[in-house]
Design a protein around this motif. Structure first.
Motif, PDB file in Angstrom:
ATOM      1  N   ILE A 150      49.289  28.332  70.413  1.00 24.84           N
ATOM      2  CA  ILE A 150      48.901  26.953  70.134  1.00 24.84           C
ATOM      3  C   ILE A 150      48.115  26.874  68.826  1.00 24.84           C
ATOM      4  O   ILE A 150      48.357  26.003  67.983  1.00 24.84           O
ATOM      5  N   ALA A 203      49.825  25.011  65.601  1.00 22.04           N
ATOM      6  CA  ALA A 203      49.155  23.768  65.215  1.00 22.04           C
ATOM      7  C   ALA A 203      48.574  23.856  63.812  1.00 22.04           C
ATOM      8  O   ALA A 203      48.681  22.909  63.023  1.00 22.04           O
ATOM      9  N   THR A 204      47.991  24.992  63.475  1.00 26.58           N
ATOM     10  CA  THR A 204      47.411  25.149  62.141  1.00 26.58           C
ATOM     11  C   THR A 204      48.496  25.151  61.081  1.00 26.58           C
ATOM     12  O   THR A 204      48.363  24.480  60.046  1.00 26.58           O
ATOM     13  N   TYR A 261      51.502  23.854  61.221  1.00 26.39           N
ATOM     14  CA  TYR A 261      52.089  22.517  61.121  1.00 26.39           C
ATOM     15  C   TYR A 261      51.138  21.555  60.409  1.00 26.39           C
ATOM     16  O   TYR A 261      51.554  20.776  59.564  1.00 26.39           O
ATOM     17  N   SER A 262      49.844  21.628  60.747  1.00 28.69           N
ATOM     18  CA  SER A 262      48.899  20.705  60.111  1.00 28.69           C
ATOM     19  C   SER A 262      48.745  20.989  58.621  1.00 28.69           C
ATOM     20  O   SER A 262      48.575  20.062  57.829  1.00 28.69           O
TER      21      SER A 262
END
Length: 147
Positions: free
Chosen positions: A64, A68-69, A71-72
């Motif tokens: 996760i 998430a990192t 993608y962000s």
């Protein structure tokens, strides 16, 4: 061998100066790693369920966190398309991230992955891999100055 007396260093020939000079010589010394690769203990007698719970927890958190990192950071760069929410070559990026995390863990170091701190480099204009390469070279150089 480092010099004892320069404009930046002064190590007199006293017991205290000798101690400081011997520590100073170790600051830029190379110490080979002898026993870190694949040193995990896989004996799970009686602790299999605890190990499995810890493993799945760490995997879940790591997956996760990394996805998430990454993608962000792609979204912060403006590379994520509005239609499908994907960014170019995302499969290669995620695969590279996963491979580097796995190799880093085998060597016993912290995960080699995209971090939120990358946002500072992106905000300053670093949107290619060149920024990461320069940062990596700077970290490599800094290894020789750690005691």
């Amino acid at each position: 061998m480092p010099s004892r007396n320069t404009p930046f260093t002064n190590f007199p020939y006293t017991p205290d100066g000798e101690d400081k000079f011997s520590f100073f010589k170790k600051v830029v010394a190379f110490h080979p790693i002898q026993k870190t690769l694949a040193q995990q203990t896989w004996d799970l007698t009686g602790k299999g369920s605890e190990f499995a719970l810890a493993l799945f927890t760490f995997l879940y958190v790591d997956i996760i966190d990394c996805t998430a990192t990454l993608y962000s950071m792609a979204r912060f760069c403006g590379k994520v398309s509005k239609e499908d929410g994907d960014f170019p070559r995302s499969t290669v990026a995620y695969s590279t991230d996963a491979t580097c995390i796995s190799i880093g863990s085998l060597f016993g170091c912290s995960p080699v992955t995209a971090f939120v701190e990358s946002g500072a480099g992106i905000a300053e204009g670093g949107r290619t891999g060149l920024t990461a390469i320069v940062t990596g070279i700077c970290f490599l150089i800094s290894i020789f100055f750690a005691p």
